[in-house]
Design a protein around this motif. Structure first.
Motif, PDB file in Angstrom:
ATOM      1  N   LEU A  96     -12.011   6.686  -3.390  1.00 47.36           N
ATOM      2  CA  LEU A  96     -10.985   7.718  -3.296  1.00 47.36           C
ATOM      3  C   LEU A  96      -9.803   7.382  -4.209  1.00 47.36           C
ATOM      4  N   LEU A  97      -9.417   6.123  -4.254  1.00 48.96           N
ATOM      5  CA  LEU A  97      -8.335   5.717  -5.141  1.00 48.96           C
ATOM      6  C   LEU A  97      -8.706   5.976  -6.604  1.00 48.96           C
ATOM      7  N   ALA A  98      -9.950   5.652  -6.974  1.00 55.03           N
ATOM      8  CA  ALA A  98     -10.379   5.858  -8.357  1.00 55.03           C
ATOM      9  C   ALA A  98     -10.423   7.335  -8.719  1.00 55.03           C
ATOM     10  N   VAL A  99     -10.802   8.170  -7.769  1.00 59.03           N
ATOM     11  CA  VAL A  99     -10.870   9.613  -8.021  1.00 59.03           C
ATOM     12  C   VAL A  99      -9.469  10.207  -8.139  1.00 59.03           C
ATOM     13  N   GLU A 100      -8.563   9.799  -7.263  1.00 54.02           N
ATOM     14  CA  GLU A 100      -7.211  10.371  -7.258  1.00 54.02           C
ATOM     15  C   GLU A 100      -6.277   9.675  -8.247  1.00 54.02           C
ATOM     16  N   ARG A 101      -6.544   8.404  -8.523  1.00 54.42           N
ATOM     17  CA  ARG A 101      -5.777   7.619  -9.496  1.00 54.42           C
ATOM     18  C   ARG A 101      -4.264   7.699  -9.277  1.00 54.42           C
ATOM     19  N   PRO A 102      -3.807   7.381  -8.063  1.00 56.39           N
ATOM     20  CA  PRO A 102      -2.363   7.416  -7.808  1.00 56.39           C
ATOM     21  C   PRO A 102      -1.653   6.255  -8.500  1.00 56.39           C
ATOM     22  N   ARG A 103      -0.369   6.418  -8.742  1.00 51.62           N
ATOM     23  CA  ARG A 103       0.444   5.326  -9.288  1.00 51.62           C
ATOM     24  C   ARG A 103       1.140   4.638  -8.119  1.00 51.62           C
ATOM     25  N   ILE A 104       0.583   3.530  -7.706  1.00 46.35           N
ATOM     26  CA  ILE A 104       1.083   2.807  -6.532  1.00 46.35           C
ATOM     27  C   ILE A 104       1.615   1.456  -6.993  1.00 46.35           C
ATOM     28  N   ARG A 105       2.847   1.165  -6.647  1.00 45.97           N
ATOM     29  CA  ARG A 105       3.468  -0.077  -7.106  1.00 45.97           C
ATOM     30  C   ARG A 105       4.020  -0.929  -5.964  1.00 45.97           C
ATOM     31  N   SER A 106       3.683  -0.573  -4.726  1.00 40.95           N
ATOM     32  CA  SER A 106       4.186  -1.347  -3.594  1.00 40.95           C
ATOM     33  C   SER A 106       3.319  -1.070  -2.375  1.00 40.95           C
ATOM     34  N   VAL A 107       3.457  -1.935  -1.377  1.00 38.41           N
ATOM     35  CA  VAL A 107       2.747  -1.713  -0.113  1.00 38.41           C
ATOM     36  C   VAL A 107       3.204  -0.403   0.514  1.00 38.41           C
ATOM     37  N   ALA A 108       4.505  -0.140   0.449  1.00 36.97           N
ATOM     38  CA  ALA A 108       5.020   1.119   1.003  1.00 36.97           C
ATOM     39  C   ALA A 108       4.418   2.316   0.283  1.00 36.97           C
ATOM     40  N   GLY A 109       4.261   2.193  -1.035  1.00 33.79           N
ATOM     41  CA  GLY A 109       3.651   3.275  -1.796  1.00 33.79           C
ATOM     42  C   GLY A 109       2.201   3.487  -1.418  1.00 33.79           C
ATOM     43  N   PHE A 110       1.473   2.388  -1.163  1.00 29.22           N
ATOM     44  CA  PHE A 110       0.087   2.510  -0.722  1.00 29.22           C
ATOM     45  C   PHE A 110       0.012   3.196   0.628  1.00 29.22           C
ATOM     46  N   ARG A 111       0.889   2.824   1.536  1.00 31.18           N
ATOM     47  CA  ARG A 111       0.853   3.430   2.869  1.00 31.18           C
ATOM     48  C   ARG A 111       1.215   4.907   2.802  1.00 31.18           C
ATOM     49  N   GLN A 112       2.137   5.273   1.914  1.00 28.57           N
ATOM     50  CA  GLN A 112       2.480   6.683   1.762  1.00 28.57           C
ATOM     51  C   GLN A 112       1.300   7.458   1.184  1.00 28.57           C
ATOM     52  N   TRP A 113       0.636   6.886   0.181  1.00 27.40           N
ATOM     53  CA  TRP A 113      -0.541   7.555  -0.390  1.00 27.40           C
ATOM     54  C   TRP A 113      -1.622   7.724   0.672  1.00 27.40           C
ATOM     55  N   ALA A 114      -1.876   6.658   1.458  1.00 21.64           N
ATOM     56  CA  ALA A 114      -2.904   6.733   2.496  1.00 21.64           C
ATOM     57  C   ALA A 114      -2.577   7.824   3.507  1.00 21.64           C
ATOM     58  N   ASP A 115      -1.316   7.916   3.886  1.00 22.09           N
ATOM     59  CA  ASP A 115      -0.905   8.949   4.838  1.00 22.09           C
ATOM     60  C   ASP A 115      -1.128  10.341   4.245  1.00 22.09           C
ATOM     61  N   ASP A 116      -0.758  10.522   2.989  1.00 24.10           N
ATOM     62  CA  ASP A 116      -0.954  11.816   2.324  1.00 24.10           C
ATOM     63  C   ASP A 116      -2.442  12.155   2.198  1.00 24.10           C
ATOM     64  N   ALA A 117      -3.291  11.115   2.092  1.00 19.36           N
ATOM     65  CA  ALA A 117      -4.729  11.330   1.949  1.00 19.36           C
ATOM     66  C   ALA A 117      -5.428  11.521   3.290  1.00 19.36           C
ATOM     67  N   GLY A 118      -4.673  11.443   4.363  1.00 21.97           N
ATOM     68  CA  GLY A 118      -5.258  11.626   5.689  1.00 21.97           C
ATOM     69  C   GLY A 118      -5.896  10.383   6.263  1.00 21.97           C
ATOM     70  N   LEU A 119      -5.544   9.214   5.724  1.00 18.62           N
ATOM     71  CA  LEU A 119      -6.080   7.958   6.240  1.00 18.62           C
ATOM     72  C   LEU A 119      -5.108   7.365   7.254  1.00 18.62           C
ATOM     73  N   ARG A 120      -5.653   6.710   8.269  1.00 19.67           N
ATOM     74  CA  ARG A 120      -4.818   6.071   9.297  1.00 19.67           C
ATOM     75  C   ARG A 120      -4.660   4.591   8.960  1.00 19.67           C
ATOM     76  N   VAL A 121      -3.587   4.248   8.296  1.00 19.20           N
ATOM     77  CA  VAL A 121      -3.282   2.861   7.958  1.00 19.20           C
ATOM     78  C   VAL A 121      -2.035   2.463   8.730  1.00 19.20           C
ATOM     79  N   VAL A 122      -2.154   1.418   9.542  1.00 16.44           N
ATOM     80  CA  VAL A 122      -1.044   1.009  10.395  1.00 16.44           C
ATOM     81  C   VAL A 122      -0.779  -0.480  10.212  1.00 16.44           C
ATOM     82  N   GLY A 123       0.430  -0.888  10.575  1.00 12.71           N
ATOM     83  CA  GLY A 123       0.803  -2.292  10.499  1.00 12.71           C
ATOM     84  C   GLY A 123       2.308  -2.425  10.600  1.00 12.71           C
ATOM     85  N   GLU A 124       2.750  -3.580  11.043  1.00 18.37           N
ATOM     86  CA  GLU A 124       4.175  -3.841  11.149  1.00 18.37           C
ATOM     87  C   GLU A 124       4.818  -3.880   9.772  1.00 18.37           C
ATOM     88  N   SER A 125       6.031  -3.405   9.669  1.00 18.64           N
ATOM     89  CA  SER A 125       6.745  -3.448   8.404  1.00 18.64           C
ATOM     90  C   SER A 125       6.891  -4.895   7.944  1.00 18.64           C
TER      91      SER A 125
END
Length: 250
Positions: A212-241
């Motif tokens: 999915l990452l390869a297909v969408e090719r988002p520009r992610i530069r941080s853990v927060a950015g990855f979690r935001q992308w996952a949320d936008d993609a409908g994935l449930r990614v959880v964890g303490e800040s």
């Protein structure tokens, strides 16, 4: 963003006529370690009985000794196409279009036992070697690789690393403290609001995630950015800040 993937014991055979070129692999500072393992594996293949013992091969696997004898001259495939198994079948890299494969080339390393982390499109020959195998004449795999891989990852200096490797391969190259990193565990909901880890579906989910990452090719530069992308993609990614580990709930 840089993704670290584990390899697979099962591999596609054959390939193209282009032979292995250690100097062309990603993280070129690992050249000395790669050359030592390559030489030890080829030398070991000269004694089929000893090779079968060291590599922990059963009677039906002894033909794989000959695979290592051809490491320098055998045909190669891009690493992401060489490996098969649950994770790589879910990723299904051969079916991706050219832009998606270029994304894999830039953002994915696959941690092989004989060559350390290699680029997703680096040409690799077929081989047989597990993460825990100590080759004659060499130090233990962790002592041989860990410091060199950590240094190479530090030099690469990615904005952050998403580590999808198994524990056996993390031991062969821990992410240095200078590089922001997070590991990802695949879990499912359990009674009482708890979660439980998965095995087979862990690998499948990781392969689907990288696809999915390869297909969408988002520009992610941080853990927060990855979690935001996952949320936008409908994935449930959880964890303490600030945690070094996240859960992907499937």
């Amino acid at each position: 963003m840089l993704i670290l993937l584990p390899p697979s014991e099962t591999k596609q055979t054959g390939g193209r006529r282009r032979a292995l070129d250690l100097d062309s692999l990603a993280l070129p500072s690992l050249g000395p370690q790669r050359a030592e393992v390559l030489a030890a594996l080829i030398a070991l293949s000269n004694d089929a009985d000893e090779a079968a013992r060291v590599l922990k091969l059963g009677p039906r696997q002894r033909d794989e000794v000959a695979v290592n004898a051809l490491l320098r001259t055998g045909p190669t495939l891009p690493a992401v196409d060489r490996y098969t198994g649950v994770l790589f079948d879910a990723l299904d890299a051969p079916s991706l279009d050219a832009p998606a494969r270029r994304w894999l080339k830039t953002h994915v390393l696959i941690h092989s036992a004989p060559f350390g982390p290699v680029g997703a499109l680096d040409p690799l020959p077929n081989y047989r070697l597990g993460a825990g195998v100590r080759l004659p004449g060499l130090a233990s795999p962790a002592r041989h690789w860990a410091d060199a891989v950590a240094a190479a990852l530090a030099t690469a200096a990615p904005p952050f690393i998403l580590d999808l490797r198994s524990h056996a391969y993390v031991a062969l190259g821990p992410v240095p403290g200078s590089v922001p990193a997070v590991s990802l565990r695949v879990v499912t909901d359990a009674p009482g609001g708890a979660v439980r880890a998965l095995n087979h579906f862990n690998k499948q989910a990781k392969g689907e995630l990288v696809r999915l990452l390869a297909v969408e090719r988002p520009r992610i530069r941080s853990v927060a950015g990855f979690r935001q992308w996952a949320d936008d993609a409908g994935l449930r990614v959880v964890g303490e800040s600030g945690s070094a580990a996240l859960d992907l709930i499937v």
